[in-house]
Scaffold this active site. Sequence first.
Site, PDB file in Angstrom:
ATOM      1  N   THR A 165     123.131  68.003  54.474  1.00 43.85           N
ATOM      2  CA  THR A 165     123.496  68.788  53.292  1.00 43.85           C
ATOM      3  C   THR A 165     124.147  70.092  53.735  1.00 43.85           C
ATOM      4  O   THR A 165     123.687  70.742  54.674  1.00 43.85           O
ATOM      5  CB  THR A 165     122.266  69.094  52.421  1.00 43.85           C
TER       6      THR A 165
ATOM      7  N   PHE B  96     124.976  73.857  52.700  1.00 41.18           N
ATOM      8  CA  PHE B  96     124.531  74.941  51.823  1.00 41.18           C
ATOM      9  C   PHE B  96     125.507  76.099  51.920  1.00 41.18           C
ATOM     10  O   PHE B  96     126.099  76.335  52.982  1.00 41.18           O
ATOM     11  CB  PHE B  96     123.136  75.437  52.237  1.00 41.18           C
TER      12      PHE B  96
END
Length: 283
Positions: free
Chosen positions: A175, A177
């Site tokens: 992921t 961010f």
Amino acid sequence: MPETVKRIAYQGEPGANSHQVCAQHYPDWEAVPCASFEDVFAAVDGGDADLAMIPIDNSIAGRVADIHHFLPASSLHIVAEHFLRIRFHLMGLPGTRIEDVRTVHSHVHALGQCRKIIREHGFTPVISGDTAGAAREVVEAGDPTMAAISPPLAADIYGLEVLAHDVEDEEHNTTRFVVLSPDFVQAPAGNGPVVTSFIFNVRNLPAALYKALGGFATNGVNMTKLESYMVGGEFTATQFLAEVDGHPDEPGLKRALEELAFFTTDVKILGVYPADQFRASSA
């Protein structure tokens, strides 16, 4: 007088992946959990937190849709990016054996990313609102037949025992961010790789996007992201979120942005920030 501890807000419960990335990159800051992304933005806008840590893309699930709708209307700016390799552990009450587990609890996306262990052991998946919240639910229930699929940090926070490590199906699950600030802090030019994020609107006309983006091609600017959204539910105008390699002060990108402005109704720079080292290692 003692220095005031700075605060960084994230969406989710303590032990969530967003909490994990906050702890890794801002270890001396107070991580502030928020129930929703809207609450995260409000915490920074209202001065209750100094920064926000927000997931924006996942290598399996794609874009985090809510964030892309919040960003254009927000007064916050992207000042950094961080990539987190997503790891999930199967965890239960202390003393629980994996053979005792009947139901496994987690966020719907986490359950979908850990199908192999669920099928292998015949677990019944139960959807929870949050991966770390699932760990808390197991503790509160006190039921040894319940287990949670949660990030490693959740086991430490809630006192659970890890029954199986790294149960995610795909090792490349990552992921991205972004860190949001109320202040526009622009990375300096000529000091390493930089990412520039921006939004722009084009009229719903033939070749409008082609003309708007032509300057990036002719000036040798690498565009790494381009995503479209309807504006206010209208079908007559489209908004785009784009990211490119480079700094706006560099001649090529400067010329490309000038040409973009000529063919669009609005251009807004969301952030100019250092590229995370993960980009180079995964290229």
